[in-house]
Design a protein around this motif. Structure first.
Motif, PDB file in Angstrom:
ATOM      1  N   LEU A 188       0.838  -1.199   0.000  1.00  0.00           N
ATOM      2  CA  LEU A 188       0.000   0.000   0.000  1.00  0.00           C
ATOM      3  C   LEU A 188       0.878   1.257   0.000  1.00  0.00           C
ATOM      4  CD1 LEU A 188      -2.959   0.962   0.214  1.00  0.00           C
ATOM      5  CD2 LEU A 188      -2.681   0.938   2.701  1.00  0.00           C
ATOM      6  N   THR A 189       0.555   2.218  -0.843  1.00  0.00           N
ATOM      7  CA  THR A 189       1.328   3.450  -0.883  1.00  0.00           C
ATOM      8  C   THR A 189       0.399   4.651  -0.887  1.00  0.00           C
ATOM      9  OG1 THR A 189       1.468   3.849  -3.283  1.00  0.00           O
ATOM     10  CG2 THR A 189       2.968   2.220  -2.363  1.00  0.00           C
ATOM     11  N   SER A 190       0.964   5.793  -0.449  1.00  0.00           N
ATOM     12  CA  SER A 190       0.167   7.021  -0.403  1.00  0.00           C
ATOM     13  C   SER A 190       0.642   8.060  -1.405  1.00  0.00           C
ATOM     14  CB  SER A 190       0.196   7.615   1.009  1.00  0.00           C
ATOM     15  OG  SER A 190       1.529   7.873   1.417  1.00  0.00           O
ATOM     16  N   ASN A 191       1.726   7.761  -2.136  1.00  0.00           N
ATOM     17  CA  ASN A 191       2.235   8.684  -3.143  1.00  0.00           C
ATOM     18  C   ASN A 191       3.166   7.927  -4.085  1.00  0.00           C
ATOM     19  OD1 ASN A 191       4.893   8.740  -1.666  1.00  0.00           O
ATOM     20  ND2 ASN A 191       3.614   9.797  -0.153  1.00  0.00           N
ATOM     21  N   LEU A 192       3.422   8.523  -5.240  1.00  0.00           N
ATOM     22  CA  LEU A 192       4.268   7.870  -6.242  1.00  0.00           C
ATOM     23  C   LEU A 192       5.702   7.706  -5.749  1.00  0.00           C
ATOM     24  CD1 LEU A 192       3.037   9.625  -9.517  1.00  0.00           C
ATOM     25  CD2 LEU A 192       2.569   7.283  -8.767  1.00  0.00           C
ATOM     26  N   HIS A 193       6.169   8.628  -4.938  1.00  0.00           N
ATOM     27  CA  HIS A 193       7.510   8.507  -4.358  1.00  0.00           C
ATOM     28  C   HIS A 193       7.641   7.184  -3.622  1.00  0.00           C
ATOM     29  CE1 HIS A 193      11.074   9.483  -1.937  1.00  0.00           C
ATOM     30  NE2 HIS A 193      10.369   9.152  -0.870  1.00  0.00           N
ATOM     31  N   SER A 194       6.667   6.862  -2.793  1.00  0.00           N
ATOM     32  CA  SER A 194       6.701   5.608  -2.044  1.00  0.00           C
ATOM     33  C   SER A 194       6.613   4.407  -2.980  1.00  0.00           C
ATOM     34  CB  SER A 194       5.549   5.562  -1.033  1.00  0.00           C
ATOM     35  OG  SER A 194       5.679   6.575  -0.076  1.00  0.00           O
ATOM     36  N   THR A 195       5.735   4.477  -3.961  1.00  0.00           N
ATOM     37  CA  THR A 195       5.599   3.374  -4.905  1.00  0.00           C
ATOM     38  C   THR A 195       6.939   3.041  -5.547  1.00  0.00           C
ATOM     39  OG1 THR A 195       3.335   4.085  -5.404  1.00  0.00           O
ATOM     40  CG2 THR A 195       4.352   2.524  -6.917  1.00  0.00           C
ATOM     41  N   GLU A 196       7.623   4.069  -6.020  1.00  0.00           N
ATOM     42  CA  GLU A 196       8.908   3.868  -6.691  1.00  0.00           C
ATOM     43  C   GLU A 196       9.948   3.288  -5.737  1.00  0.00           C
ATOM     44  OE1 GLU A 196      10.143   7.515  -8.507  1.00  0.00           O
ATOM     45  OE2 GLU A 196       8.112   7.954  -9.208  1.00  0.00           O
ATOM     46  N   ILE A 197      10.017   3.846  -4.536  1.00  0.00           N
ATOM     47  CA  ILE A 197      11.031   3.392  -3.572  1.00  0.00           C
ATOM     48  C   ILE A 197      10.772   1.947  -3.169  1.00  0.00           C
ATOM     49  CG2 ILE A 197      11.985   3.719  -1.266  1.00  0.00           C
ATOM     50  CD1 ILE A 197      12.847   5.840  -3.291  1.00  0.00           C
ATOM     51  N   TRP A 198       9.532   1.615  -2.807  1.00  0.00           N
ATOM     52  CA  TRP A 198       9.240   0.239  -2.359  1.00  0.00           C
ATOM     53  C   TRP A 198       9.560  -0.761  -3.459  1.00  0.00           C
ATOM     54  CZ3 TRP A 198       9.587   1.754   2.058  1.00  0.00           C
ATOM     55  CH2 TRP A 198       8.678   2.514   2.783  1.00  0.00           C
ATOM     56  N   GLU A 199       9.257  -0.424  -4.705  1.00  0.00           N
ATOM     57  CA  GLU A 199       9.505  -1.355  -5.805  1.00  0.00           C
ATOM     58  C   GLU A 199      10.993  -1.653  -5.958  1.00  0.00           C
ATOM     59  OE1 GLU A 199       9.292  -0.967 -10.580  1.00  0.00           O
ATOM     60  OE2 GLU A 199       7.337  -0.864  -9.572  1.00  0.00           O
ATOM     61  N   ARG A 200      11.823  -0.632  -5.740  1.00  0.00           N
ATOM     62  CA  ARG A 200      13.261  -0.817  -5.952  1.00  0.00           C
ATOM     63  C   ARG A 200      13.951  -1.432  -4.742  1.00  0.00           C
ATOM     64  NH1 ARG A 200      17.209   2.413  -4.677  1.00  0.00           N
ATOM     65  NH2 ARG A 200      15.850   4.204  -4.372  1.00  0.00           N
ATOM     66  N   VAL A 201      13.586  -0.987  -3.528  1.00  0.00           N
ATOM     67  CA  VAL A 201      14.323  -1.456  -2.346  1.00  0.00           C
ATOM     68  C   VAL A 201      13.806  -2.792  -1.816  1.00  0.00           C
ATOM     69  CG1 VAL A 201      14.841   0.919  -1.740  1.00  0.00           C
ATOM     70  CG2 VAL A 201      12.910  -0.227  -0.620  1.00  0.00           C
ATOM     71  N   TYR A 202      12.632  -3.200  -2.286  1.00  0.00           N
ATOM     72  CA  TYR A 202      12.106  -4.529  -1.961  1.00  0.00           C
ATOM     73  C   TYR A 202      11.872  -5.264  -3.286  1.00  0.00           C
ATOM     74  CZ  TYR A 202      11.216  -2.433   2.615  1.00  0.00           C
ATOM     75  OH  TYR A 202      11.364  -1.800   3.828  1.00  0.00           O
ATOM     76  N   PRO A 203      12.922  -5.745  -3.933  1.00  0.00           N
ATOM     77  CA  PRO A 203      12.803  -6.344  -5.275  1.00  0.00           C
ATOM     78  C   PRO A 203      12.113  -7.700  -5.256  1.00  0.00           C
ATOM     79  CG  PRO A 203      15.049  -6.593  -4.464  1.00  0.00           C
ATOM     80  CD  PRO A 203      14.328  -5.760  -3.452  1.00  0.00           C
ATOM     81  N   CYS A 204      10.805  -7.653  -5.069  1.00  0.00           N
ATOM     82  CA  CYS A 204       9.984  -8.866  -4.979  1.00  0.00           C
ATOM     83  C   CYS A 204       8.750  -8.681  -5.866  1.00  0.00           C
ATOM     84  CB  CYS A 204       9.603  -9.136  -3.525  1.00  0.00           C
ATOM     85  SG  CYS A 204      11.036  -9.312  -2.416  1.00  0.00           S
ATOM     86  N   ALA A 205       7.868  -9.663  -5.863  1.00  0.00           N
ATOM     87  CA  ALA A 205       6.807  -9.705  -6.877  1.00  0.00           C
ATOM     88  C   ALA A 205       5.448  -9.234  -6.371  1.00  0.00           C
ATOM     89  CB  ALA A 205       6.691 -11.124  -7.436  1.00  0.00           C
ATOM     90  N   PHE A 206       5.399  -8.212  -5.523  1.00  0.00           N
ATOM     91  CA  PHE A 206       4.119  -7.711  -5.036  1.00  0.00           C
ATOM     92  C   PHE A 206       3.530  -6.692  -6.010  1.00  0.00           C
ATOM     93  CE2 PHE A 206       7.597  -5.325  -3.054  1.00  0.00           C
ATOM     94  CZ  PHE A 206       7.319  -4.040  -3.503  1.00  0.00           C
ATOM     95  N   GLU A 207       2.254  -6.372  -5.791  1.00  0.00           N
ATOM     96  CA  GLU A 207       1.561  -5.354  -6.593  1.00  0.00           C
ATOM     97  C   GLU A 207       1.327  -4.120  -5.734  1.00  0.00           C
ATOM     98  OE1 GLU A 207      -2.806  -4.559  -8.699  1.00  0.00           O
ATOM     99  OE2 GLU A 207      -2.180  -6.610  -8.196  1.00  0.00           O
ATOM    100  N   ALA A 208       1.649  -2.953  -6.265  1.00  0.00           N
ATOM    101  CA  ALA A 208       1.433  -1.709  -5.539  1.00  0.00           C
ATOM    102  C   ALA A 208      -0.036  -1.302  -5.601  1.00  0.00           C
ATOM    103  CB  ALA A 208       2.307  -0.596  -6.104  1.00  0.00           C
ATOM    104  N   LEU A 209      -0.598  -0.934  -4.455  1.00  0.00           N
ATOM    105  CA  LEU A 209      -1.943  -0.369  -4.385  1.00  0.00           C
ATOM    106  C   LEU A 209      -1.799   1.108  -4.041  1.00  0.00           C
ATOM    107  CD1 LEU A 209      -3.940  -3.103  -2.391  1.00  0.00           C
ATOM    108  CD2 LEU A 209      -3.673  -2.847  -4.870  1.00  0.00           C
ATOM    109  N   GLU A 210      -2.019   1.968  -5.016  1.00  0.00           N
ATOM    110  CA  GLU A 210      -1.854   3.402  -4.812  1.00  0.00           C
ATOM    111  C   GLU A 210      -3.186   3.986  -4.343  1.00  0.00           C
ATOM    112  OE1 GLU A 210       1.771   4.283  -7.913  1.00  0.00           O
ATOM    113  OE2 GLU A 210      -0.281   4.356  -8.708  1.00  0.00           O
ATOM    114  N   TYR A 211      -3.524   3.672  -3.103  1.00  0.00           N
ATOM    115  CA  TYR A 211      -4.836   4.012  -2.559  1.00  0.00           C
ATOM    116  C   TYR A 211      -4.774   5.066  -1.452  1.00  0.00           C
ATOM    117  CZ  TYR A 211      -6.771  -0.163  -4.873  1.00  0.00           C
ATOM    118  OH  TYR A 211      -7.186  -1.107  -5.798  1.00  0.00           O
ATOM    119  N   GLY A 212      -3.576   5.403  -0.947  1.00  0.00           N
ATOM    120  CA  GLY A 212      -3.465   6.283   0.199  1.00  0.00           C
ATOM    121  C   GLY A 212      -3.356   5.484   1.486  1.00  0.00           C
ATOM    122  N   TYR A 213      -3.052   6.196   2.570  1.00  0.00           N
ATOM    123  CA  TYR A 213      -2.922   5.547   3.877  1.00  0.00           C
ATOM    124  C   TYR A 213      -4.243   5.656   4.647  1.00  0.00           C
ATOM    125  CZ  TYR A 213       2.081   4.551   3.880  1.00  0.00           C
ATOM    126  OH  TYR A 213       3.318   4.016   3.640  1.00  0.00           O
TER     127      TYR A 213
END
Length: 768
Positions: free
Chosen positions: A501-526
């Motif tokens: 779960l992310t609250s902004n695109l900054h978080s989406t980008e960071i989580w994808e790179r620093v946790y290189p695993c196969a999850f799906e980002a939910l850009e829904y807010g906190y």
């Protein structure tokens, strides 16, 4: 990043095909734009990427006109995206760079110099390194060969050994007139690089080499299309079929046919031996097709190569391939691999289940069916009902009441659970049951290593903040953050996530790179921030009344974060002096990080009647609602408080130490829009001045806050919890839609703030 201007005729066009790389794209673009050599353009092709890649490209293009984004209307694949970029390129040379890779410092200058020295050859082959998430860097095998070429210029027929260089297009640059003039285009499917490399090398009349490391080839832990097993890897046969058809039309190239045949067979065998490419169920079929193509294309008098591949003689493997004996090939190549895999699984199983009685109990529960109506919640390492999981829990009870939620808590914290909420104590007998049988697992940190993610279970990682400090595998570079941490174990835990779960695109980008695993980002807010948009003036007044805040006073919430390089809470502000300088019409709410135990200095202030220490106050969102202004340092509370559109002051007296010891993603003190949330101070005097002068709520601070909110308050609008519940439990995606920022109405501020007198004393402190 300073604005740069592209010359009318760039020397190098860096063509970057872009698809699903939002976590890596900025690093790629920055590595180009930060080069000392500036006569280049970036032709970045958005191949209809479903994530934020297109927005990132447009953002960079707005800052630097050397970035030329192309947005394709339909996804066409990496080859066609490269074709589109090559056709739009204006430079003398085309440099294809994959968007999850970077170029090394000084690369473009070294390339430009080699072009000048060698008189603009058709192709220059470049050196590279492989980089891994563990920070390991591995030199290429071609370094010595490239160095041996010096500044020589040659053809592939003159120096056929250079056909052995790693057959990818990103480790070479092409003269644009040569590339476009010969109408080179990429074919569909995987392994298109090999076909393009061999065809261009065989046509080129002038080839040069550069042993300077130019490309940093990222070895992604997950997400690389080449490392996704399946039938798509059978494209390799079609690509080599096209290559040999190309050779058939050019008899003068017969001298290199045996070498290219050897490269083909080697490539077939290399691919077959990779489980992340050819799964076991497809190996026999793949081997049969490889045998057919081997027999049909084998040149007369071909001599099998020396050496080995994965410890097995190449000559033997070529012989087995020619004979078509898959059983014999498998016996030779996969026997040791199978034994190793079985042994590894036994060790992992032993480690997971263990010998203790509760592990045996857990093993029994794992055999029982999953309960589709059971949801397990946890927050802050089982500290109670809090944060995003709590907001999701309450919305779930409202919208999907038949689901049963159970919270995991630490032993001794049972009394912290509100009345009517079901819970289990961690590692108790019932804990193993709910963890084994719950359909849904929701946490703002990771569950324990020993928890097994069963097929059919769904794991939502909500996180508990927006990252300013470096996270995940980025922490490896910072000893204070990486102390006693196993990054391999960390990623094994992250492998269990289905959603992030992310609250902004900054978080989406960071989580994808620093946790290189196969999850799906939910850009829904906190979900925890929903309250900031639904609370009324009456709610704000109620919370202030509960905290004992008088009407008309300006409440300052001071919430410093933890320091990894320090043990225990170390006050960074003389609270007595600060309050004395501000005066009676200000109240300071002090909240220490939850990692810290009761602080004796705060206790002393409380005993002297200066403060009321409520560091264990259960709902930090209430404190935010009550406050007129936030003072913090590196705490993620600043991103949450920004939802309220109230002043934020950054007090960072140890910025140099913290940024070097912990690492940060942007400069909080830069004063740049989108980085600094408001007024800043690096010592007590300047902090006091910020308040006494009124700068904390001045025009400049308001402008910075507006830019900060635009960047970080992207998906928080009061409906995050509902979106999560509808997606997770009801299968409804992004419902309701995120409101535009201008249409959101945060809770009203409690007071406009009082006048700060020149001198006064007696400010009351409330530790919260």
């Amino acid at each position: 990043m300073p604005v740069a201007h592209r010359s009318t005729s760039p020397r190098i066009s860096v063509v970057v095909p872009v698809y699903r790389v939002q976590g890596y794209l900025r690093a790629c673009l920055d590595s180009i734009l930060e080069q000392s050599y500036t006569n280049f353009e970036i032709v970045a092709v958005d191949d209809r990427s479903p994530d934020s890649c297109g927005q990132i490209l447009d953002e960079y293009a707005a800052r630097d006109d050397r970035v030329r984004p192309i947005h394709l209307e339909e996804n066409q694949g990496i080859g066609k995206a490269r074709d589109a970029g090559a056709l739009k390129a204006c430079g003398d040379y085309i440099f294809f760079l994959d968007s999850d890779d970077t170029i090394a410092s000084g690369a473009l200058a070294a390339i430009a110099d080699r072009l000048d020295v060698t008189g603009d050859p058709d192709i220059v082959i470049l050196n590279h390194v492989r980089t891994y998430w563990t920070n390991k860097v591995e030199a290429s095998q071609a370094g010595e060969m490239l160095a041996a070429a010096g500044t020589d210029v040659f053809t592939a027929l003159e120096r056929p050994e250079y056909l052995n260089a790693f057959a990818v297009v990103w480790n070479r640059v092409y003269r644009r007139e040569f590339y476009v003039g010969n109408e080179f285009t990429f074919t569909d499917g995987l392994y298109e690089d090999a076909l393009m490399v061999y065809k261009t090398m065989l046509v080129a009349e002038r080839i040069a080499c550069l042993d300077h490391v130019c490309v940093e080839y990222r070895q992604r832990r997950q997400g690389n299309s080449m490392r996704t097993p399946g039938r798509k890897h059978f494209w390799i046969f079609e690509q080599y079929e096209r290559l040999f058809a190309f050779l058939d039309e050019r008899p003068h190239l017969d001298p290199v046919r045996p070498l290219l045949f050897e490269r083909m067979a080697h490539h077939f065998l290399f691919t077959l031996g990779r489980e992340d490419r050819i799964p076991s169920a497809l190996r026999a079929e793949y081997f049969k097709l490889a045998t057919t193509q081997y027999k049909r294309l084998k040149p007369k008098g071909f001599v099998k190569p020396e050496g080995d591949l994965r410890g097995v003689s190449l000559a033997l493997q070529f012989d087995l391939l020619e004979r078509g004996s898959y059983a014999a090939y498998a016996a030779v190549n996969f026997a040791d691999l199978t034994r190793q895999r079985v042994a590894s699984r036994l060790v992992k199983a032993k480690n997971r289940i263990g010998k203790q009685a509760y592990h045996r109990l857990y093993k029994l529960y794992l055999r029982r069916p999953i309960d589709p109506n059971l949801v397990v919640f946890s927050a802050y390492w089982n500290r109670g009902v809090a944060c995003n999981p709590a907001a999701i829990y309450h919305k779930m009870k409202e919208l999907v009441p038949h689901l049963k939620g159970v919270w995991v808590v630490r032993a001794g914290d049972e009394d912290k659970i509100p009345q009517g909420i079901d819970f289990v104590v961690a590692r108790s007998p019932r804990y193993w049951e709910v963890m084994a049988r719950a359909k849904y697992l929701i946490n703002n940190v990771n569950f324990a290593n020993e928890i097994i993610k069963r097929p059919g279970q769904i794991h939502l990682q909500t996180h508990h903040g927006t990252p300013l400090k470096q996270m995940g595998i980025d922490q490896q570079r910072f000893p204070a953050a990486a102390k006693n941490m196993s990054f391999h174990r960390m990623l094994e835990r992250v492998d269990k996530w289905d959603y992030s779960l992310t609250s902004n695109l900054h978080s989406t980008e960071i989580w994808e790179r620093v946790y290189p695993c196969a999850f799906e980002a939910l850009e829904y807010g906190y979900p925890r921030n929903d309250v900031f948009f639904h609370s009324t003036a009456e709610d704000v007044a109620r919370v202030r009344g509960e905290l004992g805040l008088a009407d008309g006073t300006t409440a300052i919430l001071y919430a410093p974060t933890v320091r990894d390089y320090q043990k225990g809470f170390v006050p960074r502000l003389d609270l007595e002096r600060f309050c004395r300088e501000l005066g009676d019409n200000h109240v300071v709410l002090v909240r220490t990080h939850y990692f810290y135990e009761a602080d004796p200095q705060l206790k002393d202030l409380q005993e002297r009647g200066l403060i009321k220490d409520v560091s264990q106050y259960p709902v930090v969102e209430d404190l935010c609602l009550a406050a007129d202004v936030l003072i913090t340092d590196y705490s993620s509370i600043m991103f949450d408080y920004a939802c309220l559109d109230r002043p934020i002051v950054s007090y960072v007296d140890d910025w140099e130490v913290y940024s070097k010891a912990r690492g940060v993603y942007f400069d909080l003190l830069s004063g740049k829009p989108g980085e600094t949330p408001g007024s800043t101070a690096t010592d007590e005097d300047s902090l006091i001045s910020v308040f006494r002068s009124g700068a904390w709520k001045g025009a400049k601070a308001n402008e910075l806050r507006a830019a900060f909110r635009k960047r970080f308050v992207q998906f928080d609008d009061g409906y995050a919890a509902e979106r999560v519940v509808r997606r997770l439990f009801l299968g409804q995606d992004n419902t309701p839609a995120v409101l535009p920022l201008a249409e959101r109405t945060p809770a009203p501020a409690p007071t406009a703030g009082g006048r700060i007198p020149a001198q006064s004393s007696g400010t009351k402190l409330i530790g919260a």
